[in-house]
Scaffold this motif. Structure first.
Motif, PDB file in Angstrom:
ATOM      1  N   SER A 100       5.932   5.458 -21.651  1.00 51.91           N
ATOM      2  CA  SER A 100       4.884   4.487 -21.346  1.00 51.91           C
ATOM      3  C   SER A 100       5.027   3.892 -19.959  1.00 51.91           C
ATOM      4  CB  SER A 100       4.902   3.356 -22.380  1.00 51.91           C
ATOM      5  OG  SER A 100       6.123   2.638 -22.289  1.00 51.91           O
ATOM      6  N   GLY A 101       6.238   3.977 -19.379  1.00 56.22           N
ATOM      7  CA  GLY A 101       6.464   3.372 -18.072  1.00 56.22           C
ATOM      8  C   GLY A 101       6.707   1.879 -18.137  1.00 56.22           C
ATOM      9  N   VAL A 112       7.789  -2.833 -15.152  1.00 52.27           N
ATOM     10  CA  VAL A 112       6.701  -1.855 -15.127  1.00 52.27           C
ATOM     11  C   VAL A 112       6.997  -0.849 -14.008  1.00 52.27           C
ATOM     12  CG1 VAL A 112       4.216  -1.525 -14.969  1.00 52.27           C
ATOM     13  CG2 VAL A 112       5.128  -3.672 -15.888  1.00 52.27           C
ATOM     14  N   VAL A 123       2.869   3.254 -13.336  1.00 50.95           N
ATOM     15  CA  VAL A 123       1.893   2.433 -14.060  1.00 50.95           C
ATOM     16  C   VAL A 123       1.221   1.447 -13.111  1.00 50.95           C
ATOM     17  CG1 VAL A 123       1.595   0.731 -15.897  1.00 50.95           C
ATOM     18  CG2 VAL A 123       3.112   2.685 -16.251  1.00 50.95           C
ATOM     19  N   LYS A 129      -2.744  -4.461 -19.056  1.00 50.95           N
ATOM     20  CA  LYS A 129      -2.365  -3.160 -19.613  1.00 50.95           C
ATOM     21  C   LYS A 129      -1.015  -3.204 -20.312  1.00 50.95           C
ATOM     22  CE  LYS A 129      -1.479   1.659 -18.276  1.00 50.95           C
ATOM     23  NZ  LYS A 129      -2.400   2.236 -19.277  1.00 50.95           N
ATOM     24  N   THR A 130      -0.071  -3.981 -19.781  1.00 53.33           N
ATOM     25  CA  THR A 130       1.308  -3.915 -20.279  1.00 53.33           C
ATOM     26  C   THR A 130       1.648  -4.958 -21.339  1.00 53.33           C
ATOM     27  OG1 THR A 130       2.093  -5.329 -18.458  1.00 53.33           O
ATOM     28  CG2 THR A 130       2.110  -2.942 -18.108  1.00 53.33           C
ATOM     29  N   GLN A 178      -1.500   3.231 -11.304  1.00 48.65           N
ATOM     30  CA  GLN A 178      -2.650   3.445 -12.177  1.00 48.65           C
ATOM     31  C   GLN A 178      -3.503   2.176 -12.271  1.00 48.65           C
ATOM     32  OE1 GLN A 178      -0.975   4.640 -15.907  1.00 48.65           O
ATOM     33  NE2 GLN A 178      -0.437   6.718 -15.210  1.00 48.65           N
ATOM     34  N   CYS A 179      -2.839   1.046 -12.456  1.00 45.88           N
ATOM     35  CA  CYS A 179      -3.555  -0.227 -12.577  1.00 45.88           C
ATOM     36  C   CYS A 179      -4.235  -0.601 -11.263  1.00 45.88           C
ATOM     37  CB  CYS A 179      -2.599  -1.332 -13.011  1.00 45.88           C
ATOM     38  SG  CYS A 179      -1.948  -1.118 -14.679  1.00 45.88           S
TER      39      CYS A 179
END
Length: 524
Positions: free
Chosen positions: A71-72, A91, A95, A147-148, A98-99
């Motif tokens: 998941s990173g 994180v 990731v 996201k996280t 990506q965000c």
């Protein structure tokens, strides 16, 4: 029942907070980027600074796959006092990138730029010209958090207390350390369902409960008082002209009170002690300071008397316990009652529909027995809850403490408002955050005791495998919703369902304890 079961612990679901900038809720909110040039501030704690340690891009290339799961996102838990967990979230740069890209996509959807189709991905530099690098970075940080957070919270799913999540890292620290080539780190804290530890070997089984019953709720004596009160209400008041005050009379007094300091001649006026036009029924004097009635017996209209008294140590108002007072009393008016003959002819006046005094007494006694049963049941529940609160040990989460305290304070204000004892300015002052905080601090012991009772009840419900029928739950929810609609009040149906379920669970536990505990009733 003193216990507010509707505010009990809710750990049935852990939902990812939908971000809101409201400081009154302990949740983080990430707004939709409908206006890409305007950002709502995140809820970050200002009571500490987070130390951000950034790894170099070279080190990350070597270690990222080994250090991070698929998941990173890597989460480390640390226990804190008051049933609180600190989640340190790391994180991966993958990731973060990506965000960052998803935030650029959002900007592109909402920016209208000549030469580009609506929704077409805009070049990064062009977006920066429109919204600024700082806002781009803020948007990326919000996207990372949104996201996280769900995965970070997954480790406490089923344990987290509702609405207790809060980010402790400061936004400025996150912004200063943000880099697409570095690990992004932030901290959150969340309250978890506390462990209830029973202090007795038998836990809650075979409990001995002592219930103190006030004489005032004794049905026989209460019915006698009520019969006498109704008879007195039919009497006519006559002015006393040829004697002093006797038991049974009604007197109007002006009262002044000053405290007497030991060894000092100087006295101080007692707050709220001055009463003008005070109506006193000498047959209903149980709330008077001991010795006051005896000191004024024989007083005549127009006469003034002074006498010293001392407040007993059991007096309800703590600041007056043991205080010596010099009272000055002036008799303004004096009356006696001329009562009608006590026979069947007045039965219909005492209780409509009755034709004899025996019928009157029986009906009054029946009503008093109903009141007595309700009062005894209430006193029994209170005694059980008080006992439960004393035989458990719980590390109370701050969020539960505050939720319960604020509900109690809010109920207190509503009651004062309903009784017209507060004007609008007073209500606004008492509703301020400062006033709430003062109340929470002053009532800390009482609030904590209620939370312990609440958690003990929930533990018993779970341990005994009690169940609620769907029909019963739906019926009570519908009744509650109907009440909200009747008064045009907003409501959250899921929250209403939780509150109703808590109330029904508490009622089932108390019913079981009344049947299984050893309960002894004693007169106060």
């Amino acid at each position: 029942m003193e216990l507010s079961l509707r505010s009990s612990l809710s750990i049935r679901h852990v939902s990812v907070p939908i971000l809101s900038s409201s400081p009154s809720r302990n949740t983080l909110s990430v707004p939709h980027l409908s206006n890409p040039t305007s950002f709502s501030p995140l809820l970050f704690s200002s009571n500490r600074r987070s130390v951000m340690v950034c790894a170099s891009a070279v080190e990350l290339k070597k270690t990222e796959k080994e250090y991070f799961p698929v998941s990173g996102i890597r989460v480390t838990e640390s226990e804190l006092p008051n049933s609180c967990l600190k989640l340190s979230v790391e994180v991966s740069p993958r990731v973060c990138l990506q965000c960052y890209n998803s935030s650029l996509d959002e900007f592109s959807k909402h920016l209208k730029v000549h030469g580009f189709r609506p929704g077409q991905r805009l070049p990064e530099n062009l977006i920066a010209n429109y919204v600024g690098r700082e806002n781009m970075q803020k948007a990326a940080i919000e996207a990372i958090l949104k996201k996280t957070l769900p995965e970070a919270m997954s480790s406490v799913e089923g344990r987290a207390v509702r609405d207790s999540l809060r980010i402790t890292s400061k936004l400025e620290d996150l912004s200063d350390s943000f880099s697409l080539s570095s690990v992004f780190r932030y901290d959150v804290v969340v309250d978890i369902a506390p462990t209830v530890t029973w202090l007795l070997d038998t836990k809650y089984k075979d409990l001995k409960i002592v219930v103190e019953i006030d004489e005032i709720i004794d049905a026989e004596k209460a019915s006698e008082r009520e019969f006498k009160r109704r008879h007195k209400a039919l009497g006519a008041l006559r002015i006393v002209t040829d004697r002093g005050l006797q038991l049974g009379d009604l007197v109007v007094l002006d009262i002044y009170g000053e405290s007497i300091a030991d060894g000092e001649s100087k006295s101080e006026k007692i707050p709220n002690s001055e009463r003008k036009g005070f109506h006193l029924d000498t047959e209903e004097s149980s709330s008077l300071l001991p010795g006051f009635l005896e000191a004024i017996i024989g007083i005549r209209q127009g006469e003034t008397r002074s006498f010293p008294l001392e407040f007993p140590q059991s007096w309800e108002q703590e600041s007056l316990r043991g205080v010596s007072v010099n009272y000055t009393v002036e008799c303004k008016e004096l009356f006696y009652r001329e009562l009608p003959p006590l026979d069947d002819s007045i039965a219909g006046q005492l209780v409509p529909g009755c034709t004899t005094l025996d019928q009157v007494k029986e009906l009054i006694l029946q009503r008093c027995r109903e009141v007595e049963k309700t009062a005894i049941d209430q006193a029994t529940d209170n005694a059980i809850l008080d006992r439960l609160g004393k035989i458990v040990e719980v590390d109370i989460p701050q969020s539960l403490f505050e939720e319960q305290g604020r509900e109690l304070y809010g109920a207190k204000l509503l009651q004062l408002q309903a009784e017209n004892r507060l004007n609008e300015n007073q209500l606004q002052s008492l509703a301020s955050e400062e006033s709430v905080r003062e109340y929470l601090q002053k009532e800390r012991d009482n609030i904590s005791a209620i939370v312990r009772q609440m958690l003990a009840v929930g533990e018993i419900f779970k341990s005994e495998n009690f169940q609620l029928s769907t029909e019963e739950l739906v019926k009570e929810v519908e009744k509650s919703v109907a009440e909200f609609k009747k008064h045009n009040q907003d409501y959250d149906e899921d929250r209403v369902k939780e509150q109703v379920q808590d109330v029904l669970e508490g009622a089932k536990v108390l019913e079981w304890l009344r049947e299984n505990a050893r309960i002894e009733y004693v007169k106060k």
